[in-house]
Write a protein that holds these residues in place. Structure first.
Motif, mmCIF file in Angstrom:
data_model
loop_
_atom_site.group_PDB
_atom_site.id
_atom_site.type_symbol
_atom_site.label_atom_id
_atom_site.label_comp_id
_atom_site.label_asym_id
_atom_site.label_seq_id
_atom_site.Cartn_x
_atom_site.Cartn_y
_atom_site.Cartn_z
ATOM 1 N N VAL A 71 0.844 -1.200 0.000
ATOM 2 C CA VAL A 71 0.000 0.000 0.000
ATOM 3 C C VAL A 71 0.874 1.243 0.000
ATOM 4 C CG1 VAL A 71 -1.675 1.352 1.319
ATOM 5 C CG2 VAL A 71 -1.947 -1.120 1.122
ATOM 6 N N LEU A 115 -8.561 -3.879 4.972
ATOM 7 C CA LEU A 115 -8.479 -3.954 6.431
ATOM 8 C C LEU A 115 -9.355 -5.070 6.987
ATOM 9 C CD1 LEU A 115 -8.192 -0.176 7.160
ATOM 10 C CD2 LEU A 115 -6.497 -1.939 7.634
ATOM 11 N N PHE C 163 2.782 9.602 29.554
ATOM 12 C CA PHE C 163 1.464 9.110 29.976
ATOM 13 C C PHE C 163 1.442 8.713 31.449
ATOM 14 C CE2 PHE C 163 3.129 6.006 26.787
ATOM 15 C CZ PHE C 163 3.530 5.003 27.627
ATOM 16 N N TRP C 272 -5.908 7.393 28.260
ATOM 17 C CA TRP C 272 -5.972 7.159 26.811
ATOM 18 C C TRP C 272 -7.323 7.555 26.218
ATOM 19 C CZ3 TRP C 272 -1.652 7.529 24.672
ATOM 20 C CH2 TRP C 272 -0.502 6.957 25.224
ATOM 21 N N VAL C 279 -4.190 12.597 19.924
ATOM 22 C CA VAL C 279 -3.301 12.510 18.765
ATOM 23 C C VAL C 279 -3.986 13.064 17.518
ATOM 24 C CG1 VAL C 279 -2.124 10.532 19.783
ATOM 25 C CG2 VAL C 279 -3.769 10.156 17.941
ATOM 26 N N TYR C 280 -5.297 12.975 17.471
ATOM 27 C CA TYR C 280 -5.976 13.596 16.333
ATOM 28 C C TYR C 280 -6.101 15.098 16.532
ATOM 29 C CZ TYR C 280 -6.490 8.930 14.731
ATOM 30 O OH TYR C 280 -6.190 7.669 14.319
ATOM 31 N N VAL C 283 -3.059 16.264 14.969
ATOM 32 C CA VAL C 283 -2.825 16.192 13.526
ATOM 33 C C VAL C 283 -3.905 16.874 12.690
ATOM 34 C CG1 VAL C 283 -3.934 14.039 12.795
ATOM 35 C CG2 VAL C 283 -1.681 14.644 11.903
ATOM 36 N N HIS C 325 -6.166 0.710 22.178
ATOM 37 C CA HIS C 325 -5.055 0.150 21.392
ATOM 38 C C HIS C 325 -3.706 0.541 21.992
ATOM 39 C CE1 HIS C 325 -5.302 3.815 18.445
ATOM 40 N NE2 HIS C 325 -4.506 4.090 19.433
ATOM 41 N N THR C 344 -9.598 0.176 15.614
ATOM 42 C CA THR C 344 -8.437 0.967 15.217
ATOM 43 C C THR C 344 -8.189 0.871 13.718
ATOM 44 O OG1 THR C 344 -7.480 0.575 17.387
ATOM 45 C CG2 THR C 344 -5.997 1.346 15.682
ATOM 46 N N ILE C 408 7.319 1.955 17.887
ATOM 47 C CA ILE C 408 6.238 2.891 18.206
ATOM 48 C C ILE C 408 6.740 4.320 18.124
ATOM 49 C CG2 ILE C 408 4.575 3.588 19.969
ATOM 50 C CD1 ILE C 408 4.082 0.776 19.010
ATOM 51 N N HIS C 411 6.749 5.258 14.658
ATOM 52 C CA HIS C 411 5.378 5.545 14.183
ATOM 53 C C HIS C 411 4.958 6.955 14.555
ATOM 54 C CE1 HIS C 411 1.017 5.705 14.012
ATOM 55 N NE2 HIS C 411 0.952 5.766 15.334
ATOM 56 N N PHE C 412 5.061 7.254 15.831
ATOM 57 C CA PHE C 412 4.401 8.504 16.189
ATOM 58 C C PHE C 412 5.212 9.725 15.813
ATOM 59 C CE2 PHE C 412 5.855 7.338 20.626
ATOM 60 C CZ PHE C 412 6.639 8.436 20.897
HETATM 61 C C1 HEA Z 1 -0.478 12.705 15.067
HETATM 62 C C2 HEA Z 1 -0.708 11.769 15.827
HETATM 63 C C3 HEA Z 1 -1.097 10.374 15.456
HETATM 64 C C4 HEA Z 1 -1.839 9.874 14.410
HETATM 65 C C5 HEA Z 1 -2.503 10.632 13.312
HETATM 66 C C6 HEA Z 1 -1.869 8.459 14.575
HETATM 67 C C7 HEA Z 1 -2.523 7.607 13.711
HETATM 68 C C8 HEA Z 1 -2.688 6.249 13.924
HETATM 69 N N1 HEA Z 1 -2.171 5.532 14.979
HETATM 70 FE FE1 HEA Z 1 -0.912 6.239 16.374
HETATM 71 N N2 HEA Z 1 0.097 6.983 17.951
HETATM 72 C C9 HEA Z 1 0.426 8.289 18.167
HETATM 73 C C10 HEA Z 1 0.099 9.351 17.375
HETATM 74 C C11 HEA Z 1 -0.690 9.236 16.234
HETATM 75 N N3 HEA Z 1 -1.159 8.090 15.684
HETATM 76 C C12 HEA Z 1 1.214 8.426 19.352
HETATM 77 C C13 HEA Z 1 1.761 9.724 19.919
HETATM 78 C C14 HEA Z 1 1.342 7.148 19.872
HETATM 79 C C15 HEA Z 1 2.148 6.680 21.065
HETATM 80 C C16 HEA Z 1 1.765 7.184 22.352
HETATM 81 C C17 HEA Z 1 2.752 6.678 23.346
HETATM 82 O O1 HEA Z 1 2.730 5.467 23.610
HETATM 83 O O2 HEA Z 1 3.568 7.483 23.820
HETATM 84 C C18 HEA Z 1 0.609 6.271 18.976
HETATM 85 C C19 HEA Z 1 0.477 4.921 19.196
HETATM 86 C C20 HEA Z 1 -0.342 4.109 18.443
HETATM 87 C C21 HEA Z 1 -0.702 2.799 18.842
HETATM 88 C C22 HEA Z 1 -0.302 2.089 20.117
HETATM 89 C C23 HEA Z 1 0.987 1.466 19.940
HETATM 90 C C24 HEA Z 1 1.502 0.931 21.217
HETATM 91 O O3 HEA Z 1 1.914 1.703 22.074
HETATM 92 O O4 HEA Z 1 1.501 -0.292 21.334
HETATM 93 C C25 HEA Z 1 -1.506 2.295 17.845
HETATM 94 C C26 HEA Z 1 -2.104 0.935 17.864
HETATM 95 O O5 HEA Z 1 -2.970 0.625 17.204
HETATM 96 C C27 HEA Z 1 -1.631 3.338 16.850
HETATM 97 C C28 HEA Z 1 -2.368 3.220 15.686
HETATM 98 C C29 HEA Z 1 -2.610 4.269 14.827
HETATM 99 C C30 HEA Z 1 -3.428 4.126 13.627
HETATM 100 C C31 HEA Z 1 -4.062 2.894 13.102
HETATM 101 C C32 HEA Z 1 -3.475 5.387 13.071
HETATM 102 C C33 HEA Z 1 -4.234 5.765 11.836
HETATM 103 O O6 HEA Z 1 -5.015 6.893 12.061
HETATM 104 C C34 HEA Z 1 -3.335 5.957 10.656
HETATM 105 C C35 HEA Z 1 -4.109 6.025 9.377
HETATM 106 C C36 HEA Z 1 -3.278 6.400 8.190
HETATM 107 C C37 HEA Z 1 -2.915 5.564 7.219
HETATM 108 C C38 HEA Z 1 -3.245 4.128 7.252
HETATM 109 C C39 HEA Z 1 -2.069 6.021 6.062
HETATM 110 C C40 HEA Z 1 -2.784 6.544 4.868
HETATM 111 C C41 HEA Z 1 -3.859 5.682 4.342
HETATM 112 C C42 HEA Z 1 -3.871 5.185 3.088
HETATM 113 C C43 HEA Z 1 -2.783 5.465 2.120
HETATM 114 C C44 HEA Z 1 -5.040 4.381 2.684
HETATM 115 C C45 HEA Z 1 -4.788 2.940 2.493
HETATM 116 C C46 HEA Z 1 -4.418 2.270 3.760
HETATM 117 C C47 HEA Z 1 -4.639 0.975 4.040
HETATM 118 C C48 HEA Z 1 -5.394 0.051 3.181
HETATM 119 C C49 HEA Z 1 -4.066 0.377 5.298
HETATM 120 N N4 HEA Z 1 -0.909 4.422 17.251
#
Ligand code: HEA
Ligand code: HEA
Ligand code: CUA
Ligand SMILES: [Cu+2]
Lengths: 413, 227, 671
Positions: A71, A115, C163, C272, C279-280, C283, C325, C344, C408, C411-412
């Motif tokens: 993807v 998904l 956190f 959480w 986190v949204y 962004v 999550h 998620t 992680i 990711h973030f």
């Molecule tokens: C700006 C902030 C932001 C954003 C937008 C996101 C977006 C997402 N986050 Fe993230 N996340 C954080 C900030 C953010 N996160 C932070 C700060 C933590 C850690 C906190 C900490 O522990 O300190 C965290 C942690 C975190 C975890 C926990 C991990 C862990 O500690 O074990 C998870 C688990 O599911 C997760 C999932 C996701 C998912 C599914 C999205 C989705 O919204 C993403 C969606 C986007 C896409 C998928 C890409 C574009 C899509 C396409 C191109 C379409 C086609 C895609 C598919 C068919 C798959 N995030």
């Protein structure tokens, strides 16, 4: 990928298995490129399963990573194309189109379908890994700032355990046996994680959590506490030691063997130093006082979290202080860690020999443990914990006492 | 511009005889809202203050939601110390709850009086509301002291901490309401309310009713449903 | 200033020269109103949303540097095995404060800066709904942030991670006052966010110019609106958590004390439930910004505006149902884990919609890669990478291998730095001329962009590798023993990440250099980018009252439609420019509104804000201080209540006219 892996997948997993076989081919292709050219991965590599539980996760995550990769490549290629193709070369102002709903709905449904495809195996794996009633052996772990206590309750599992076994830092288990780890914590949240055997599970005070463990081959499987637990979180490590069944029997028998009194002068002096200085916190099973009464340590009165490692068989382990330090010199360490599976048990059961003892580090520890491992032991700063240290305090031992103690500890095996 | 800064102390008071003609306030501006511009109307038709109050109360729902959840989780965690069943005096609390409910009624009367531009009655009903609120609060304080004497301190057990926190937070809200009511009465007396009085009163009314409703939820969950 | 009076046919107001200003003649509450138009007072007591926006931005950028320097310390410590730059204790404080500063004192306020400045302009309003509350938000945030950071000098900062999981945050495990500062500091900044949220939501809902239906609201304003709703509902939840923690640490309650029967997971849920919407919150404003920037530099409308709007709202809703999550490893039981895992995944769909629509916006466009556009495009690419690793986390069993590792962290930072921060920079470059009347230098801008992109990929890219190789996060040291060797060697990639972070810092430095070198740029044209939305109908920078007359809106992309006409026949399109921005502005000026009432500056917001840290210090150190703080607060609140938002006419001496006959707009802006 080795055969034992697939053979040791528990029965209930047959549905997953047919899927997983096909996926494994994909996995091999996908990872092949990555793994090639790499000498030796870190011991905590999350893509290197060594048991059925981790394998199950592997079967799920490899295809997920591949899908995500595809993807990603498609999305980024399209963006690259657009950036290149439509850059301003003086073309006319484009049509002010506000969108094409059909296209958009289509492009919304497509990711949703992908998904859903990911969600189904995810859910089944979640439930499979939560299974607890098909295990054959129970081992308890208790997290504490900043080390793990491991104990084996009396049970028929694990080939039968007749009396409780208590150790720390290293969990020894028989290969090919589904083990149920039951864990909790004495202070803050810690997390039990042996990447090559399974995903992690937080060990929460006041709760008992479970984690399946099973290794296919004898060896050392490194792990690390992964929930931030304060000052020395970085130094809170652990290992799982997998032994063949007969080696495991040997290990068990040794852990239940009787106390052996010191055999030389120095160690004998060490025994009394130990009783004077250490036994209020550290238990050595079978140690007696002048009257022949057993000496029972009271770490609950001396350490904030209420426990200190049991040192009865210290030299059967290869690391100490939350697996932060090696009890073995570097050469001897390599010998054990890199032993081939069929020789591993023998090497491990040798324990720490006088030649192999990492004297420098052990002496440093006894000399001034808080200087070696950040702990909360400064007597002036313990108001919040009623004067009790978190960790092992500085004991102001003389070099002579340290000599004695090392000699004494060297025989604890 | 040489120096646009004016030291207020230097500025001679001129009184209110400033030229009025180019100070004319456009019709309808005098609505007491903090909003800007000529339009009296708003895009939604709701006044800004009212909308703001609704939003604020929405947010408050989650605040109380969190506190109530905490209480529900911990209501039975008290080892062998005191718990609800040893302490509740349902008739008494019902009576104070009834008083609080009645205050909602008087609040409605106050709002209606304000809408009729009947300052006298507005003041009267707001005062009565505040008094009823005060009575409720007094009941609560009394209740707390009784519990305390029976041995339930703030830190006696988890039940106690979460109970006092939840009910205390509600009490704090009632107190804030009383202060707002009394301040409004005072400002009405001295005619210092800016803008639309009816709306000011209505807003306080919204808040007051919300605090009442929250109490009904708390009373039901905390007192009536057996632990 | 209070009253802007431009009776076109009224002669000079006063014959004499001198400063044109109005002077308060009656004091409200306790003090005379502030009237300064220059100097620090004109900023400290202002209620102008634009000045407030600028101050928000400046303060946020300062905190960005603070948080960034903390990050550099982190990276220095981890450059090699057994790092010795920081002690374990200092390191723990460092990452806790790094995250807290970046999230609460940089990204949220920076987004608030844009929201404050742009929302009224984008919807054709003269200010926000509650200007004094707006000032209150600003100063509360500023004082809260300063308060939080003073903990460094007063016994040590918080050390429990951002956190702050219980029970590690309890006194025995964190005996310094750091956690108290953290708790109180976040309560204070939480008030700022909450007040701001109420204010901005009312503004968007109520103060739109005639004709601006919700489906004509510029997309940035839409996303900011969703963000404010998230704040509105998320803040009280963390407030509860913080209050419980405060009571536990300072008043001996036992909310998280296991020995008393408490459940430490309560904290995790409360945190959480706030933290994921958070986190949204981080962004979505950035998403809004790039949704403005991409169309402008593609010369096309945003593709599928309604889809982007609804997906934003959908993210806002679904974002409430996925918090656990972050707790996949904490032992929730398989049913919860499965549910949250699937939920998620669901949230990736509306987020994907945005990526797809941005790409389709560019498709077929006429792309001009200015710095702003580069940042926006960079966001699409970098955020996608981070989003996809997010999807791999959402697969709960895999996440048990990933959680609390550097994977992680990778990711973030990709979604936060690659998403939010790049988006905010796009906004800075795009709106700089609007706010300051000058363009930023494009060469420095491009250097800024490319260094930042290279730096961020070198910093955060390797974290994927070390994370999957099993390096946990929040470790003040890593050891050679667990590093492996060969290509995936943890040591090598940690070093790369450290080098990358310094390149990133140079990139950030280029931005500040750009600001410096651009300070003497000539005034920017009225419409430097050929923009599409309403804010470009105001001047650069806008007058205090924003618009000469309240605009009437006929379409989404109002500005574009005023500038261009489609003269093509049938399906053929041919857009010709029928008016320049200058011409459009001239028409507005010619028809300007005669009476504009703006709210008056006030002392009370800053005074009230000031009382909060006083109370907070009091809670930590001495009840006496609490009383002092409460007294200040009481005075401020009564002063506030007794002061009309807009000074009464009678309160003012007549403005002493400056330049005679011609009604002076300068007069207006300066008083
Ligand atoms: C700006 C902030 C932001 C954003 C937008 C996101 C977006 C997402 N986050 Fe993230 N996340 C954080 C900030 C953010 N996160 C932070 C700060 C933590 C850690 C906190 C900490 O522990 O300190 C965290 C942690 C975190 C975890 C926990 C991990 C862990 O500690 O074990 C998870 C688990 O599911 C997760 C999932 C996701 C998912 C599914 C999205 C989705 O919204 C993403 C969606 C986007 C896409 C998928 C890409 C574009 C899509 C396409 C191109 C379409 C086609 C895609 C598919 C068919 C798959 N995030
Ligand atoms: C908005 C959110 C945000 C942002 C922007 C960043 C930005 C950065 N982060 Fe952040 N980070 C988090 C949020 C964020 N982070 C969070 C939530 C955590 C988790 C914490 C926890 O576990 O509790 C975390 C954790 C975290 C870690 C893991 C720590 C650990 O687990 O032990 C690391 C390690 O490398 C890191 C690095 C960086 C780096 C290098 C940047 C860089 O992008 C920084 C770039 C900026 C600068 C470098 C500023 C430089 C400017 C100058 C130098 C200018 C010069 C000076 C003048 C002009 C005066 N971060
Ligand atoms: Cu124990 Cu981290
Ligand atoms: Cu999340």
């Amino acid at each position: 990928m080795n055969n034992r892996t697939s053979m040791s997948v528990p029965k209930g997993a047959s549905t997953v298995r047919s899927v997983s076989r096909r996926l494994r081919i994909a996995a091999a292709v996908g990872l092949g490129a990555l793994v090639a050219g790499c000498a030796q991965d870190a011991p905590q590599n999350t893509f290197d399963p060594a048991g059925p539980n981790a394998q199950r996760i592997q079967n799920l995550q490899v295809p997920v990573f591949i899908i995500a990769g595809i993807v990603g490549v498609i999305t980024l290629s399209v963006i690259a194309f657009v950036v290149w193709r439509y850059r301003d070369r003086g073309q006319a102002i484009p049509e002010q189109t506000h969108g094409k709903p059909a296209l958009e709905i289509g492009l919304t449904i497509l990711p949703a379908l992908i998904l859903i495809g990911v969600a189904i195996p995810t859910v089944s794996t979640v439930f499979a890994l939560a299974e607890t009633d098909d295990t054959e052996c129970v081992i308890n772990v208790t997290g504490q700032q900043w080390w793990w206590e491991v104990d084996y309750p009396v049970q028929d599992g694990c080939g039968g355990i007749s009396a409780p076994i208590v150790t720390s830092g290293q969990m020894v288990l028989p290969v090919d046996t589904p083990v149920l780890v039951r864990g909790t914590s004495r202070d803050v949240i810690h997390s039990w994680w042996i990447p090559r055997l399974n995903g992690k599970r937080d060990m929460v005070p006041g709760r008992v959590q479970t984690n399946r463990m099973q290794a296919d081959e004898p060896g050392i499987y490194a792990g690390q506490c992964t929930e931030f637990c304060g000052l020395s979180h970085a130094n809170m490590r652990m290992e799982v030691i997998a032994l063949e069944a007969d080696d495991f029997e040997v290990w068990k028998a040794n852990q239940l063997s009787d106390y052996e009194s010191p055999t030389n002068e120095l160690a004998l002096a060490g025994e009394s130093t130990f009783i004077a200085q250490c036994s209020r916190c550290h238990q050595v099973n079978g140690l007696t006082d002048g009257d022949g009464d057993p000496i029972v340590s009271r770490p609950d009165l001396n350490v904030y979290s209420g426990a200190a490692p049991n040192l009865s068989y210290l030299m059967t382990r290869t690391t100490f202080a939350g697996a932060m330090f090696d009890l073995l010199t570097p050469e001897c360490r390599a010998d054990v860690w890199e032993a081939p599976p069929d020789e591993f048990g023998e090497r491990y059961l040798e324990g720490v020999t006088p030649e192999c003892l990492n004297r420098v580090q052990l002496r440093e520890w006894l000399r001034n443990s808080p200087a070696e491992k950040p702990m909360y032991t400064d007597p002036n700063e313990l108001a919040a914990t009623n004067g009790l240290p978190r960790g092992m305090p500085y004991l102001a031992l003389s070099e002579g006492q340290i000599d004695e103690l090392v000699a004494y500890l060297l025989e604890r095996k | 511009m040489s120096d646009a800064t004016i030291n207020p102390a230097d500025a001679a008071p001129v009184g209110s005889d400033a030229p009025a003609e180019h100070m004319a306030i456009p019709a309808g501006y005098d609505d007491g809202q903090d909003h800007i511009g000529l339009e009296h109307h708003t895009s939604t038709g709701l006044s800004n203050t009212k909308l703001a109050m609704w939003l604020f109360l929405g947010s408050e729902c989650l605040l109380f939601g969190g506190l109530i959840s905490t209480y529900m989780l911990y209501r039975n965690r008290r080892a062998d110390t005191l718990g609800p069943d040893q302490l509740w005096d349902i008739p008494f609390t019902s009576a104070t709850s009834f008083i609080l409910l009645m205050s909602s009624l008087t609040m409605v009367l106050g709002v209606q009086a304000a809408k009729r531009r009947d300052d006298r009655n507005t003041r009267l009903w707001l005062t009565v509301t505040a008094l009823l609120g005060g009575l409720f609060l007094a009941g609560q304080i009394y209740e707390f002291t009784v519990f305390y004497r029976e041995g339930l301190g703030f830190t006696t057990n988890l039940f106690a901490s979460s109970f006092y926190t939840l009910v205390g937070f509600h009490g704090a809200h009632v107190s804030v309401g009383i202060i707002m009511l009394m301040a409004t009465v005072g400002m009405l007396l001295r005619n210092r309310v800016h803008g639309n009085k009816a709306e000011t009163v209505e807003m306080i009314g919204l808040y007051w009713h919300f605090v009442d409703i929250v109490w009904i939820v708390i009373f039901t969950l905390v007192y009536l449903i057996p632990a | 200033m209070a009253i802007i009076e431009r009776p076109t046919d009224t002669p000079a107001l006063a014959p004499s020269g001198g400063a044109p200003a109005v002077t308060p003649t009656r004091s409200y509450g306790y003090l005379r109103r502030p009237v300064q138009t220059t100097g620090w007072r004109s900023w400290a007591f202002t209620v102008d949303h634009k000045k407030i926006g600028i101050m928000y931005g400046v303060a946020a950028m300062l905190f960005f540097v603070v948080g960034g320097v903390e990050a550099l310390f982190i990276r220095l410590q981890l450059a090699g095995p057994e790092g010795t730059v920081l002690s374990a204790d200092a390191y723990n404080q460092m990452f806790t404060m790094h995250a807290t500063t970046m999230v609460f004192l940089f990204v949220i306020p920076m987004a608030a800066a844009f929201a404050n400045y742009m929302i009224p302009l984008q919807i054709g309003a003269r200010d926000v709904a509650f200007p004094r509350l707006n000032a209150l938000s600003l100063w509360t945030f500023v004082f809260g942030g300063i308060f939080l950071n003073t903990s460094w000098f007063l016994g040590g900062a918080a050390d429990g991670g951002w956190f702050m999981y219980a029970p590690n945050s309890a006194v025995p495990f964190s005996p310094s006052n750091g956690v108290d500062y953290w708790t109180l500091g976040l309560l204070i900044t939480g008030i700022a966010s909450l007040v701001g949220a109420v204010n901005l939501i009312v503004t968007v809902l109520n103060m739109r110019a005639p004709g601006m239906t919700m489906m004509r609201v510029p997309i940035f304003t839409w996303m900011a609106l969703v963000t404010q709703f998230l704040l509105l509902f998320a803040m009280p939840v963390i407030t509860v958590a913080l209050v419980l923690l405060l009571f536990q640490r300072n008043y001996d309650a036992t909310f998280f004390e296991v020995a008393e029967g408490a459940d430490p997971l309560l904290w995790q849920h409360l945190f959480w439930i706030f933290g994921h919407p958070e986190v949204y919150i981080i962004v979505l404003p950035a998403f809004g910004i790039v949704s403005e920037v991409l169309p402008v530099f593609s010369k096309k409308p945003l593709f599928g505006y309604p889809f982007v709007v609804f997906s934003g709202a959908a993210i806002g809703f679904v974002g409430w149902g996925v918090w656990a999550h972050h707790m996949f490893a904490s032992g929730l039981g398989p049913i919860s884990v499965a549910v949250f895992s699937v939920a998620t995944m669901a949230i990736a769909v509306p987020t994907g919609v945005k990526i797809i629509n941005w790409t389709l916006t560019m498709w077929g466009g006429k792309l001009r890669f200015t710095t702003a556009m580069l940042f926006a495009t960079g966001l699409i690419v970098m955020f996608t990478i981070g989003g996809l690793s997010g999807v791999t986390h959402s697969v709960a069993p895999s996440d048990t291998q990933q959680t609390d590792t550097y994977y992680i962290v990778a990711h973030f930072h990709y979604v936060i730095f690659g998403g939010a921060v790049l988006g905010l920079f796009a906004g800075i470059y795009y709106w700089w001329p609007k706010v300051f009347g000058k363009l930023l230098n494009e060469s420095w801008g491009k250097a800024n962009f490319w260094t930042m992109i290279i730096g961020m990929n070198l910093t955060f890219g390797p974290m994927h590798i070390v994370g999957l190789q099993g390096q946990p996060r929040r470790m003040y040291v890593w050891t050679e023993n667990r590093a492996g060797d060969g290509f995936f060697n943890i040591g090598f990639w940690n070093l790369v990440a450290t080098i990358g972070s310094f390149i990133l810092a140079v990139g950030v430095l280029f931005f500040f250099i750009n600001v410096w070198v651009s300070r003497k740029n000539p005034p920017a044209p009225a419409d430097p980018w050929d923009a599409r939305s309403l804010e470009w109908m105001a001047e650069n920078p806008p007058k205090e009252y924003n618009f000469e007359r309240t605009p009437t809106v006929h379409a989404l992309d109002e500005m574009f439609h005023r500038k261009y006409e489609d003269v093509g026949e049938g399906d053929a399109h041919d857009y010709v420019k029928v008016a320049t921005a200058e011409e459009i502005q001239a028409v507005e000026t010619a028809n300007r509104d005669d009476h504009v009432h703006l709210p008056s500056p006030s002392y009370w917001p800053i005074v009230l804000s000031f009382s909060l840290p006083v109370i907070a210090y009091g809670i930590i150190y001495s009840t006496l201080l609490v009383i002092v703080g409460l007294a200040i607060a009481t005075v401020a609140m009564f002063g506030w209540a007794l002061e009309p938002p807009t000074a009464d006419d009678s309160e003012f001496e007549s403005p002493e006219g400056g330049d005679g006959g011609e009604p002076s707009k300068e007069l207006v802006a300066s008083v």
